[in-house]
Design a protein around this motif. Structure first.
Motif, mmCIF file in Angstrom:
data_model
loop_
_atom_site.group_PDB
_atom_site.id
_atom_site.type_symbol
_atom_site.label_atom_id
_atom_site.label_comp_id
_atom_site.label_asym_id
_atom_site.label_seq_id
_atom_site.Cartn_x
_atom_site.Cartn_y
_atom_site.Cartn_z
ATOM 1 N N MET A 148 46.518 31.208 32.634
ATOM 2 C CA MET A 148 45.601 30.153 32.182
ATOM 3 C C MET A 148 45.428 29.073 33.259
ATOM 4 O O MET A 148 44.403 28.437 33.343
ATOM 5 C CB MET A 148 46.136 29.552 30.882
ATOM 6 C CG MET A 148 45.132 28.692 30.143
ATOM 7 S SD MET A 148 43.750 29.574 29.448
ATOM 8 C CE MET A 148 44.412 30.085 27.896
ATOM 9 N N ASN B 52 44.817 29.338 36.249
ATOM 10 C CA ASN B 52 43.683 29.639 37.107
ATOM 11 C C ASN B 52 42.405 28.983 36.628
ATOM 12 O O ASN B 52 41.470 28.798 37.394
ATOM 13 C CB ASN B 52 43.458 31.151 37.165
ATOM 14 C CG ASN B 52 44.346 31.796 38.206
ATOM 15 O OD1 ASN B 52 45.112 31.102 38.844
ATOM 16 N ND2 ASN B 52 44.228 33.080 38.371
ATOM 17 N N ALA B 53 42.375 28.667 35.322
ATOM 18 C CA ALA B 53 41.175 28.048 34.770
ATOM 19 C C ALA B 53 40.999 26.636 35.309
ATOM 20 O O ALA B 53 39.889 26.125 35.374
ATOM 21 C CB ALA B 53 41.272 28.010 33.261
ATOM 22 N N PHE B 54 42.083 26.003 35.722
ATOM 23 C CA PHE B 54 42.003 24.620 36.153
ATOM 24 C C PHE B 54 42.090 24.448 37.671
ATOM 25 O O PHE B 54 41.576 23.500 38.220
ATOM 26 C CB PHE B 54 43.101 23.801 35.454
ATOM 27 C CG PHE B 54 43.040 23.925 33.960
ATOM 28 C CD1 PHE B 54 42.028 23.307 33.249
ATOM 29 C CD2 PHE B 54 43.953 24.696 33.274
ATOM 30 C CE1 PHE B 54 41.944 23.436 31.873
ATOM 31 C CE2 PHE B 54 43.870 24.829 31.899
ATOM 32 C CZ PHE B 54 42.861 24.199 31.196
ATOM 33 N N VAL B 55 42.769 25.363 38.325
ATOM 34 C CA VAL B 55 42.873 25.303 39.787
ATOM 35 C C VAL B 55 42.095 26.485 40.352
ATOM 36 O O VAL B 55 42.238 27.607 39.875
ATOM 37 C CB VAL B 55 44.358 25.388 40.227
ATOM 38 C CG1 VAL B 55 44.464 25.300 41.740
ATOM 39 C CG2 VAL B 55 45.161 24.279 39.573
ATOM 40 N N ASP B 56 41.274 26.212 41.362
ATOM 41 C CA ASP B 56 40.407 27.270 41.880
ATOM 42 C C ASP B 56 41.196 28.196 42.804
ATOM 43 O O ASP B 56 40.934 28.281 43.992
ATOM 44 C CB ASP B 56 39.206 26.646 42.605
ATOM 45 C CG ASP B 56 38.109 27.685 42.819
ATOM 46 O OD1 ASP B 56 38.290 28.840 42.395
ATOM 47 O OD2 ASP B 56 37.072 27.326 43.406
ATOM 48 N N ILE C 163 36.406 30.567 43.842
ATOM 49 C CA ILE C 163 35.082 30.920 43.325
ATOM 50 C C ILE C 163 33.984 30.160 44.072
ATOM 51 O O ILE C 163 32.967 30.740 44.469
ATOM 52 C CB ILE C 163 35.010 30.646 41.803
ATOM 53 C CG1 ILE C 163 36.007 31.560 41.078
ATOM 54 C CG2 ILE C 163 33.605 30.881 41.265
ATOM 55 C CD1 ILE C 163 36.267 31.200 39.646
#
Lengths: 325, 160
Positions: free
Chosen positions: A1, A3-7, A11
């Motif tokens: 999860m 990864n949703a906040f740290v790139d 991307i």
């Protein structure tokens, strides 16, 4: 999860790279460059593509493109040390230069490469003053061991072999640390192609097992013991061994020339990174872009040098590398 | 203890809104990063990448819709709020397809949108095709929505 906040998937960076890929020179541009009447027409074609900025000097144009490449990478990747894999070998090149310089009476500052991880001045100072611990990580150990051997034996070739071996080991270690499959594959292929070149040269010059033990670096792409045994037996045995590996297609190129083999190796790397063109996440597309750009710069340099020296279009075309796009 | 039914039903509504909303936030977030990359290089692509960025946002709306219907059915939004324990548990289960379907389909759609944005970056004229790929993921969010709606209305009609 997280990864949703740290790139961590890069991307945003990959999106930017998709645009940068549009600016890479494709096969049609290289065909035009090969068919150009002279060097000035080549430079005009490159200028038309925005290659090299305002400069009209081949080396300056290439340097400008490389500067742009690393400026973009430093902007896109907060910790660009993940790309040390591409510059690490230049540190070892500088180490060889520093060891050679230490044996000379006069300073030779021009023999150092600037595109590296460790400041060349630090490498020079550490070797000159024999304060190896000032160098980071594995480079310090290599510097101490190789310089001491050089001072003892005065054998420049032996020193070069040992440094080159350690450079390949360090390259693979740095690639493994990134955990990126593209970088790991690149490091493995680079080490394998270096090992093949060493084995062929050693076989043709009748080098012994001790030399091969020192020179050949372990890599995931080849069985080094089998390669060593083949190299001791002779050049044909090396070709026979390679014929049963993923490097079977390299045998005709090795028979042709060292330059043809190097061109084949670059093409192999380009083919291995092409799937990154369709990958939207991770370090892979960024690493692939760096490799693609470096291969492009190599092709441009070969092409411009060949045109400058009046080589025919067909001979130039043979040496131009496969393109990424 | 007599309000346990209401508590479970409310949990269902909350899960539906929260999980689908989180999924959409992640999906829209990652697509937004890719969209920002494209707009940095070519601001003219803003409208195209915005559409692709918003596609994973629908799951959040579906989750909200399910939560709203559930709240209406159990009387939280007004009227009688007399929900038996069994009925409350059934409402909770009825909300789960939207909660889980919304969460995972929104993340998957977000990743698909990122790739579609990459396609638009390289070939802006292929925007129509690029939009179809993430839109296909929407099918599964709609199926989850449909089952949750049918279940909630089905539970409402039960005399238990």
């Amino acid at each position: 999860m997280s990864n949703a906040f740290v790139d961590k998937n890069y991307i945003y960076a990959v999106s930017r790279i998709r645009y940068a890929e549009l600016r890479l020179l494709d096969r049609s541009v290289f065909d035009r460059l090969c068919d150009a009447a002279d060097l000035s027409e080549c430079l005009s074609i490159l200028a038309e593509k925005g290659f090299g900025g305002d400069s009209r000097d081949p080396e300056d144009m290439i340097a400008e493109e490389r500067r742009r490449l690393w400026e973009l990478m430093e902007e896109l990747v907060p910790d660009s040390s993940v790309f040390d894999v591409f510059r690490l070998q230049n540190d070892y090149q500088n180490l060889k230069a520093a060891i050679k310089e230490s044996a000379m009476d006069q300073p030779m500052p021009d023999i150092y490469v600037s595109d590296c991880v460790v400041d060349p001045a630090l490498v020079r100072k550490a070797v000159r003053e024999r304060r190896y611990k000032e160098l980071p990580g594995d480079l310090a150990e290599t510097a101490e061991r190789c310089h001491e051997i050089f001072l003892r034996t005065r054998d420049g070739q032996l020193c070069d072999i040992l440094v080159d071996h350690d450079a390949l080991v360090a390259l693979q270690k740095a690639a493994e640390a990134t955990k990126d499959p593209t970088l790991i594959k690149y490091a493995g292929l680079t080490a394998a192609s270096a090992d093949i070149k060493i084995a062929v040269r050693a076989a043709s010059t009748g080098k012994d097992e001790t030399f091969l033990d020192r020179a050949l670096a372990e890599c995931s792409e080849l069985d080094i013991d089998s390669l060593k045994k083949a190299a001791i037996s002779g050049t044909e045995a090396v070709y026979a061994y390679l014929a049963n590996t993923d490097f079977a297609d390299a045998v005709p190129k090795l028979r042709e020339s060292s330059a043809a083999f190097e061109c084949w190796c670059d093409d192999l790397i380009i083919r291995s990174i092409k799937p990154q063109l369709w990958n939207s996440f991770g370090l892979g597309p960024l690493a692939a872009y760096i490799l693609a750009k470096e291969t492009e710069l190599r092709s441009v340099r070969i092409l411009l040098t060949a045109r400058q020296n009046g080589f025919s279009a067909d001979r130039v075309r043979e040496r131009v590398r496969e393109t990424y796009v | 203890m007599e309000n346990m039914g209401l508590l479970f039903a409310l949990c269902g509504a909350a899960l539906s809104a929260a999980m689908a909303g989180v999924g959409s936030a992640i999906g829209v977030g990652i697509a937004g990063r890719a969209a920002s990359g494209v707009v940095t290089e070519d601001p003219n692509q803003f409208s195209k990448v915005l559409v692709l960025q918003l596609l994973p946002g629908t799951q959040g709306i579906y989750g909200l819709l399910i939560a709203f219907i559930t709240l209406t059915q159990i009387g939280i939004m007004g009227g009688s709020s007399d929900v038996s324990l069994t009925k409350g548990l059934l409402y909770l289960v009825a909300c789960l397809p939207m909660a889980f379907g919304g969460l995972f389909s929104a993340i998957a759609q977000g990743k698909c949108s990122v790739s579609a944005i990459g396609l638009v970056a390289k070939k802006p004229d292929q925007f129509g095709k690029a939009m179809i790929f993430p839109a296909m993921v929407e099918t599964y969010a709609i199926l989850s929505l449909l089952i949750s709606i049918l279940s909630i209305f089905g539970v409402a009609g039960l005399s238990i």
